[in-house]
Design a protein around this motif. Sequence first.
Motif, short mmCIF file in Angstrom:
data_model
loop_
_atom_site.label_atom_id
_atom_site.label_comp_id
_atom_site.label_asym_id
_atom_site.label_seq_id
_atom_site.Cartn_x
_atom_site.Cartn_y
_atom_site.Cartn_z
N VAL A 247 48.77 11.27 51.43
CA VAL A 247 47.91 11.89 52.30
C VAL A 247 48.55 12.62 53.46
CG1 VAL A 247 46.32 11.57 54.11
CG2 VAL A 247 46.15 10.32 51.98
N ARG A 248 49.74 12.11 53.98
CA ARG A 248 50.31 12.71 55.14
C ARG A 248 51.07 13.96 54.59
NH1 ARG A 248 52.61 7.59 55.72
NH2 ARG A 248 51.64 6.44 57.74
N ASN A 249 51.50 14.23 53.39
CA ASN A 249 51.92 15.35 52.63
C ASN A 249 50.87 16.38 52.63
OD1 ASN A 249 54.37 14.25 52.55
ND2 ASN A 249 54.37 13.57 50.24
N TYR A 250 49.61 15.93 52.04
CA TYR A 250 48.37 17.03 52.08
C TYR A 250 48.07 17.48 53.29
CZ TYR A 250 47.59 15.61 47.12
OH TYR A 250 47.44 15.36 45.86
N LEU A 251 48.30 16.71 54.44
CA LEU A 251 48.10 17.29 55.57
C LEU A 251 48.99 18.02 56.34
CD1 LEU A 251 46.35 13.94 57.16
CD2 LEU A 251 45.11 15.95 56.40
N SER A 252 50.14 17.79 55.93
CA SER A 252 51.40 18.51 56.66
C SER A 252 51.06 19.78 55.85
CB SER A 252 52.88 17.73 56.31
OG SER A 252 52.58 16.69 56.80
N GLU A 253 50.93 19.85 54.53
CA GLU A 253 50.93 21.19 53.76
C GLU A 253 49.80 22.03 54.28
OE1 GLU A 253 52.41 22.65 51.27
OE2 GLU A 253 54.25 21.24 51.66
N ALA A 254 48.55 21.46 54.49
CA ALA A 254 47.61 22.13 55.32
C ALA A 254 47.77 22.70 56.48
CB ALA A 254 46.30 21.19 55.14
N ILE A 255 48.47 22.00 57.34
CA ILE A 255 48.82 22.45 58.73
C ILE A 255 49.81 23.44 58.33
CG2 ILE A 255 50.18 21.91 60.85
CD1 ILE A 255 48.98 18.88 60.26
N ALA A 256 50.94 23.67 57.72
CA ALA A 256 51.90 24.64 57.35
C ALA A 256 51.07 25.97 56.96
CB ALA A 256 52.67 24.20 56.41
#
Length: 201
Positions: free
Chosen positions: A172-181
């Motif tokens: 989930v953290r990876n998905y959110l980080s990707e979205a933010i980027a």
Amino acid sequence: MNRILVVEDQYLVRDAIATLLSLEDDFEISGKCANGQEALDWLGANEAPDIILTDIEMPLVSGLDLAEKLAALSIDSKVVVMTTFSKPGYIKRALALGAKGFVLKEADSEYLVSSLHKIVKGERVISPELALMALDDNNPLSAKESKALKLAADGLKTHDIAQKLFLSEGTVRNYLSEAIAKLDATNRVDAARIAKQKGWL
């Protein structure tokens, strides 16, 4: 007679649309609801109408969430979405959910009536302006990133999002980080704001 359920959170707009459509010989207003949740409750107690004419941005359950729930419940009413110029991203999402029409709120009454008549005959209608905007609209988020970001926007913590999506917290953290980027945002709140403005959430 084609039965129509009008779902719109602004009372005056809802009433005006219902009054306009009731003037047509082949249209009958079956019900009026202020949001998607009211519509679901109404559908639970009444026969499904031929058309559900819904706004998108409403409290409790949005028009897109309503369309998703209708598809899951196998309710075969034709969903017609009313939207504005500012949210082209909604079109692709609603198309995937089986919506049969997209009508600009700024359109005149004759266009709305004409569109509903076409949809009753089995056609799909999209306001030309919205169709052009949708072609230019490229959502960089994957489906999983969108889901995670939407839940984050709803106020859920990483742990809760992971449980809801049956994923690990790290994923989930990876998905959110990707979205933010991808959205060039400063954090998940900023990313959700940008995605909502585009109509991607």
